[in-house]
Design a protein around this motif. Structure first.
Motif, short mmCIF file in Angstrom:
data_model
loop_
_atom_site.label_atom_id
_atom_site.label_comp_id
_atom_site.label_asym_id
_atom_site.label_seq_id
_atom_site.Cartn_x
_atom_site.Cartn_y
_atom_site.Cartn_z
N MET A 225 2.29 1.83 -3.71
CA MET A 225 1.46 2.03 -3.88
C MET A 225 1.30 3.64 -3.96
N ASP A 226 0.94 4.45 -3.17
CA ASP A 226 0.57 5.51 -3.03
C ASP A 226 1.90 5.75 -3.15
N LEU A 227 2.95 5.70 -2.96
CA LEU A 227 4.42 6.57 -3.78
C LEU A 227 4.35 6.32 -5.03
N LEU A 228 4.29 5.63 -5.80
CA LEU A 228 4.15 5.54 -6.90
C LEU A 228 2.65 6.11 -7.94
N ARG A 229 1.55 6.52 -7.07
CA ARG A 229 0.07 7.43 -7.50
C ARG A 229 0.13 8.50 -6.64
N GLY A 230 1.30 9.08 -6.39
CA GLY A 230 1.38 10.45 -5.72
C GLY A 230 0.94 11.06 -4.35
N GLU A 231 -0.06 9.93 -3.99
CA GLU A 231 -0.57 10.48 -3.02
C GLU A 231 0.14 10.24 -1.73
N ASP A 232 -0.40 11.42 -0.71
CA ASP A 232 0.07 11.32 0.86
C ASP A 232 -0.22 10.54 1.38
N ASP B 115 1.23 -1.47 -0.42
CA ASP B 115 0.17 -0.08 0.13
C ASP B 115 0.84 1.52 0.29
N GLN B 116 2.00 1.62 0.88
CA GLN B 116 2.70 2.16 0.62
C GLN B 116 3.51 2.38 -0.22
#
Length: 76
Positions: free
Chosen positions: A69-76, A66-67
């Protein structure tokens, strides 16, 4: 093309490229009458699959999926 003392021959570059053969690949010789066919070995994997299998399981980022995927999607 000459047969060497130990029964070796060099497969020409254009033939290796056409068959997608790389160093370490297995080949088989199929004899039909007076003709010999060189074919990729049945158990031979492509170079990409060989590299992927060597790398499989070696990566370790210390992050959860999950971390990452968040990093790749640019989500914080």
């Amino acid at each position: 093309m000459k047969l060497r003392a130990k029964g070796q021959v060099t497969i020409p570059t254009e033939v290796r490229e056409h068959l997608g053969l790389h160093e370490g690949d297995e080949v088989e010789f199929v004899i039909r009458g007076n003709v010999v066919h060189v074919v990729r070995g049945r158990n031979s994997r492509s170079q990409g699959r060989q590299v992927a299998s060597r790398l499989r399981g070696r990566g370790s980022s210390g992050m959860s999926t999950d971390q990452i995927m968040d990093l790749l999607r640019g989500e914080d």
